[in-house]
Design a protein around this motif. Structure first.
Motif, PDB file in Angstrom:
ATOM      1  N   ALA A   1       0.839  -1.198   0.000  1.00 35.06           N
ATOM      2  CA  ALA A   1       0.000   0.000   0.000  1.00 35.06           C
ATOM      3  C   ALA A   1       0.874   1.247   0.000  1.00 35.06           C
ATOM      4  N   TYR A   2       0.295   2.322  -0.522  1.00 35.62           N
ATOM      5  CA  TYR A   2       0.972   3.625  -0.524  1.00 35.62           C
ATOM      6  C   TYR A   2      -0.090   4.662  -0.187  1.00 35.62           C
ATOM      7  N   THR A   3       0.121   5.416   0.906  1.00 33.77           N
ATOM      8  CA  THR A   3      -0.895   6.360   1.383  1.00 33.77           C
ATOM      9  C   THR A   3      -0.339   7.778   1.329  1.00 33.77           C
ATOM     10  N   PRO A   4      -0.421   8.437   0.178  1.00 35.84           N
ATOM     11  CA  PRO A   4       0.170   9.773   0.034  1.00 35.84           C
ATOM     12  C   PRO A   4      -0.516  10.822   0.896  1.00 35.84           C
ATOM     13  N   GLY A   5       0.307  11.712   1.449  1.00 33.85           N
ATOM     14  CA  GLY A   5      -0.217  12.815   2.233  1.00 33.85           C
ATOM     15  C   GLY A   5      -0.474  12.504   3.682  1.00 33.85           C
ATOM     16  N   LEU A   6      -0.263  11.268   4.104  1.00 40.82           N
ATOM     17  CA  LEU A   6      -0.496  10.898   5.500  1.00 40.82           C
ATOM     18  C   LEU A   6       0.828  10.763   6.245  1.00 40.82           C
ATOM     19  N   SER A   7       0.790  11.085   7.520  1.00 40.77           N
ATOM     20  CA  SER A   7       1.998  10.957   8.337  1.00 40.77           C
ATOM     21  C   SER A   7       2.250   9.488   8.647  1.00 40.77           C
ATOM     22  N   PRO A   8       3.504   9.038   8.538  1.00 38.72           N
ATOM     23  CA  PRO A   8       3.796   7.620   8.824  1.00 38.72           C
ATOM     24  C   PRO A   8       3.541   7.290  10.289  1.00 38.72           C
ATOM     25  N   ILE A   9       2.703   6.274  10.496  1.00 40.97           N
ATOM     26  CA  ILE A   9       2.387   5.833  11.864  1.00 40.97           C
ATOM     27  C   ILE A   9       2.767   4.367  12.056  1.00 40.97           C
TER      28      ILE A   9
ATOM     29  N   PRO B   1       2.082  -4.076   3.708  1.00 37.34           N
ATOM     30  CA  PRO B   1       3.136  -3.131   4.076  1.00 37.34           C
ATOM     31  C   PRO B   1       2.912  -1.776   3.412  1.00 37.34           C
ATOM     32  N   VAL B   2       3.080  -0.696   4.177  1.00 38.53           N
ATOM     33  CA  VAL B   2       2.933   0.660   3.649  1.00 38.53           C
ATOM     34  C   VAL B   2       4.310   1.144   3.227  1.00 38.53           C
ATOM     35  N   LEU B   3       4.477   1.407   1.939  1.00 38.77           N
ATOM     36  CA  LEU B   3       5.803   1.703   1.385  1.00 38.77           C
ATOM     37  C   LEU B   3       6.101   3.192   1.242  1.00 38.77           C
ATOM     38  N   GLY B   4       5.180   4.052   1.634  1.00 37.16           N
ATOM     39  CA  GLY B   4       5.485   5.467   1.549  1.00 37.16           C
ATOM     40  C   GLY B   4       4.282   6.350   1.720  1.00 37.16           C
ATOM     41  N   HIS B   5       4.555   7.666   1.861  1.00 39.78           N
ATOM     42  CA  HIS B   5       3.490   8.642   2.090  1.00 39.78           C
ATOM     43  C   HIS B   5       3.696   9.923   1.281  1.00 39.78           C
ATOM     44  N   ALA B   6       4.854  10.098   0.697  1.00 34.23           N
ATOM     45  CA  ALA B   6       5.143  11.343  -0.013  1.00 34.23           C
ATOM     46  C   ALA B   6       4.249  11.468  -1.251  1.00 34.23           C
ATOM     47  N   PRO B   7       3.629  12.647  -1.477  1.00 31.02           N
ATOM     48  CA  PRO B   7       2.726  12.825  -2.615  1.00 31.02           C
ATOM     49  C   PRO B   7       3.459  13.187  -3.905  1.00 31.02           C
ATOM     50  N   THR B   8       4.462  12.423  -4.244  1.00 37.43           N
ATOM     51  CA  THR B   8       5.222  12.674  -5.472  1.00 37.43           C
ATOM     52  C   THR B   8       5.288  11.396  -6.298  1.00 37.43           C
ATOM     53  N   TYR B   9       5.302  11.552  -7.622  1.00 34.16           N
ATOM     54  CA  TYR B   9       5.322  10.352  -8.467  1.00 34.16           C
ATOM     55  C   TYR B   9       6.665   9.641  -8.408  1.00 34.16           C
ATOM     56  N   ALA B  10       7.740  10.382  -8.092  1.00 33.74           N
ATOM     57  CA  ALA B  10       9.058   9.744  -7.976  1.00 33.74           C
ATOM     58  C   ALA B  10       9.078   8.758  -6.808  1.00 33.74           C
ATOM     59  N   SER B  11       8.472   9.148  -5.678  1.00 30.13           N
ATOM     60  CA  SER B  11       8.416   8.256  -4.512  1.00 30.13           C
ATOM     61  C   SER B  11       7.543   7.034  -4.797  1.00 30.13           C
ATOM     62  N   ILE B  12       6.457   7.253  -5.539  1.00 34.06           N
ATOM     63  CA  ILE B  12       5.576   6.131  -5.891  1.00 34.06           C
ATOM     64  C   ILE B  12       6.306   5.152  -6.803  1.00 34.06           C
ATOM     65  N   LEU B  13       7.070   5.686  -7.740  1.00 30.48           N
ATOM     66  CA  LEU B  13       7.832   4.810  -8.643  1.00 30.48           C
ATOM     67  C   LEU B  13       8.855   3.987  -7.867  1.00 30.48           C
ATOM     68  N   GLN B  14       9.459   4.588  -6.825  1.00 34.17           N
ATOM     69  CA  GLN B  14      10.399   3.842  -5.996  1.00 34.17           C
ATOM     70  C   GLN B  14       9.685   2.722  -5.250  1.00 34.17           C
ATOM     71  N   ALA B  15       8.467   3.003  -4.774  1.00 34.85           N
ATOM     72  CA  ALA B  15       7.685   1.971  -4.085  1.00 34.85           C
ATOM     73  C   ALA B  15       7.327   0.834  -5.039  1.00 34.85           C
ATOM     74  N   ILE B  16       7.035   1.182  -6.291  1.00 29.16           N
ATOM     75  CA  ILE B  16       6.729   0.160  -7.293  1.00 29.16           C
ATOM     76  C   ILE B  16       7.916  -0.765  -7.492  1.00 29.16           C
ATOM     77  N   ASP B  17       9.116  -0.166  -7.553  1.00 23.94           N
ATOM     78  CA  ASP B  17      10.334  -0.985  -7.707  1.00 23.94           C
ATOM     79  C   ASP B  17      10.545  -1.868  -6.482  1.00 23.94           C
ATOM     80  N   ASP B  18      10.284  -1.312  -5.286  1.00 20.12           N
ATOM     81  CA  ASP B  18      10.533  -2.058  -4.049  1.00 20.12           C
ATOM     82  C   ASP B  18       9.645  -3.304  -3.935  1.00 20.12           C
ATOM     83  N   CYS B  19       8.382  -3.199  -4.380  1.00 17.49           N
ATOM     84  CA  CYS B  19       7.464  -4.342  -4.242  1.00 17.49           C
ATOM     85  C   CYS B  19       7.301  -5.128  -5.542  1.00 17.49           C
TER      86      CYS B  19
END
Length: 334
Positions: A33-41, A51-69
């Motif tokens: 899962a990726y929950t942009p804009g939310l604080s990591p808890i 597993p939550v792989l990130g929260h940053a609202p940027t496409y670069a961070s989402i692409l990194q999460a895609i690679d990770d999973c």
């Protein structure tokens, strides 16, 4: 299976993950899962366990999460806090990597024919039509009920006569069991069935409530002591419900519809569940072809509401054909 990264708010991600897990035949496997804009808890989504792989609202961070999973596709659900321009760039990057992009709006239990997509000012707007049993559609359903129930009564009259004789010979009491049920718009009617229990079954019910094996508002016991010998056979193959063809012919029921509820059940209905009463109850329905007595209360309600929201004459025909198979197999009824 396509490995999916789910993007959206926590509740939307959990609901989408649960829905896809219950329909694995669709070929989608939520892996993260990726929950942009939310604080990591929490490193894991509480409800789905993903597993939550990130929260940053940027496409670069989402692409990194895609690679990770090692995801094959991205599913964007409701509650996503991403700027439209970010989504646009993400779509470009996914296309360049030959990865799928799936938009999952917060619509549940909506049949495909009700959904239409229209481009307006570059926006893909989803239109959802409202089902209606008024006018020509209502006339068509009623005409189908009258013709089909009449033909079935004529064709099955020898079988119904034989069942009536067996019921009479098996135990003392009337052949038919009449019970008050709630129909269209909450109006009561008398439901007809071949008697499959002893005469004082309603009186004995109070002593059996502690043995109830169903949840919610339903009452079911697999080895109900009130059921007669011939009654068990009738219930297994739904032969006890044949007199309801006369209910369908008279108009108090339909051949296909929600399960006809008892008055005491309706009294405890929540607001959403009362939508079951917007159409006539049916001799058969999605509940009949999806497990019958083995269904939980929640599943029974969900199937009935799905029918109300997505009714069509073609759908009724499909349910009737599936009913024949379910009855011949004799599974899920007691």
């Amino acid at each position: 299976m396509s490995r999916l990264l789910l993007i959206g708010g926590p509740s939307a991600v959990a609901h989408l993950a649960d829905s896809l897990s219950r329909s694995r035949g669709a070929g989608y496997l939520p892996v993260a899962a990726y929950t942009p804009g939310l604080s990591p808890i929490d490193p894991f989504e509480p409800e789905s366990g993903l597993p939550v792989l990130g929260h940053a609202p940027t496409y670069a961070s989402i692409l990194q999460a895609i690679d990770d999973c090692e995801a094959d596709a991205v599913a964007i659900s409701a509650g996503v806090q991403l700027h439209p321009q970010t989504l646009r760039h993400l779509g470009w990057e996914l296309a360049a990597r030959n990865l799928g992009l799936i938009m999952a709006p917060a619509l549940t239990d909506i049949a495909g024919p009700r959904i239409h997509t229209q481009q307006v000012a570059g926006l893909p707007l989803i239109h959802v039509t409202t089902p209606s049993l008024e006018g020509g559609r209502g006339v068509a359903k009623r005409l189908f009920d009258v013709v089909a129930s009449s033909l079935l009564i004529v064709a099955l009259s020898p079988l119904m006569a034989a069942v009536a004789i067996l019921v009479k010979l098996d135990s003392p009491g009337p052949v038919l069991f009449k019970q008050e049920r709630v129909g269209l718009e909450g109006k009561p009617f008398r439901l007809l069935k071949f008697r499959s229990m002893v005469v004082d079954a309603e009186i004995l019910l109070a002593d059996l409530t502690c043995r109830n094996e169903a949840d919610g508002l339903l009452f079911k016991i697999k080895a109900d002591p009130r059921v007669t010998r011939i009654g068990r056979l009738l219930r297994k193959y739904s032969l006890d419900e044949l007199p309801q063809l006369f209910n369908a012919l008279s108009g108090s029921m339909s051949l296909v519809g929600p399960r006809p509820p008892l008055p005491q059940e309706v009294e405890e209905y929540e607001h959403d569940v009362r939508r079951r009463l917007l159409v006539k109850p049916g001799l058969t329905g999605l509940w009949q072809v999806s497990g019958r007595s083995t269904l939980s209360w929640q599943d029974s309600v969900r199937l009935d509401l799905y029918y109300v929201e997505n009714w069509s004459l073609v759908g009724d025909l499909i349910i009737i054909l599936r009913t024949i198979r379910a009855v011949l197999r004799g599974t899920g009824a007691y």
